[in-house]
Design an enzyme around this catalytic site. Sequence first.
Site, mmCIF file in Angstrom:
data_model
loop_
_atom_site.group_PDB
_atom_site.id
_atom_site.type_symbol
_atom_site.label_atom_id
_atom_site.label_comp_id
_atom_site.label_asym_id
_atom_site.label_seq_id
_atom_site.Cartn_x
_atom_site.Cartn_y
_atom_site.Cartn_z
ATOM 1 N N CYS A 77 0.844 -1.198 0.000
ATOM 2 C CA CYS A 77 0.000 0.000 0.000
ATOM 3 C C CYS A 77 0.884 1.254 0.000
ATOM 4 C CB CYS A 77 -1.011 -0.038 1.141
ATOM 5 S SG CYS A 77 -2.353 1.167 0.911
ATOM 6 N N HIS A 169 -4.076 -4.516 -0.309
ATOM 7 C CA HIS A 169 -3.729 -5.110 0.986
ATOM 8 C C HIS A 169 -3.811 -6.629 0.894
ATOM 9 C CE1 HIS A 169 -3.422 -1.539 3.524
ATOM 10 N NE2 HIS A 169 -4.299 -1.016 2.682
ATOM 11 N N GLU A 171 -2.919 -8.775 3.011
ATOM 12 C CA GLU A 171 -3.315 -9.316 4.314
ATOM 13 C C GLU A 171 -4.816 -9.234 4.548
ATOM 14 O OE1 GLU A 171 -2.916 -4.936 5.203
ATOM 15 O OE2 GLU A 171 -2.032 -6.355 3.789
#
Length: 192
Positions: A77, A169, A171
């Site tokens: 990011c 992202h 994650e």
Amino acid sequence: MIAIIDYGLGNISNVTRAIQHLGYDVILTCDDKDVQKAEAIVLPGVGHFQDAMHSIEEKSIKDMLKNIHDKPIIGICLGMQLLFQHSAEGDVSGLELVPGNIVPIQSSHPIPHLGWNELKSTHPLLQSDVYFVHSYQAEMSEYVVAYADYGTKIPGVIQYRNYIGIQFHPEKSGTYGLEILNQALKGGFIND
């Protein structure tokens, strides 16, 4: 061991959990000795480019990262954006590790680019829906290995030498996001 650079702005806990879930040991650090021992380095980030660069320069992280050429350095990011030469957000220089600039997203769609979007790429792992949250983007270049269509092409993954940028992202992008993150930690998506 994976070194996550803790410069004071970042989604550190989510990224740490994701990398640990992949089976890696993680250390949060800004120390050159820890970074030298790591298999890969992760530069997470959420926030304003100018604030991030101020913190990075205060902690002498820029010079440390410029001297690493033998292992993956992964920006996530804002961390991806920091890898570039310059950002229009705050009109400030970045880490200058990847050629190119960060510019505002120019799209008829709502800004910020928020939510799930499909990656487009010739790499089979980079053809999935992933979760984006950002208002600035890297310029399209030869280093883009996957992009999303948001009324304009948004670089989703870039790779230049050992530097890998992930704009979305991973994650927060489910199983595919974790697979993409794991491949980045192993060296990325292209062969030099």
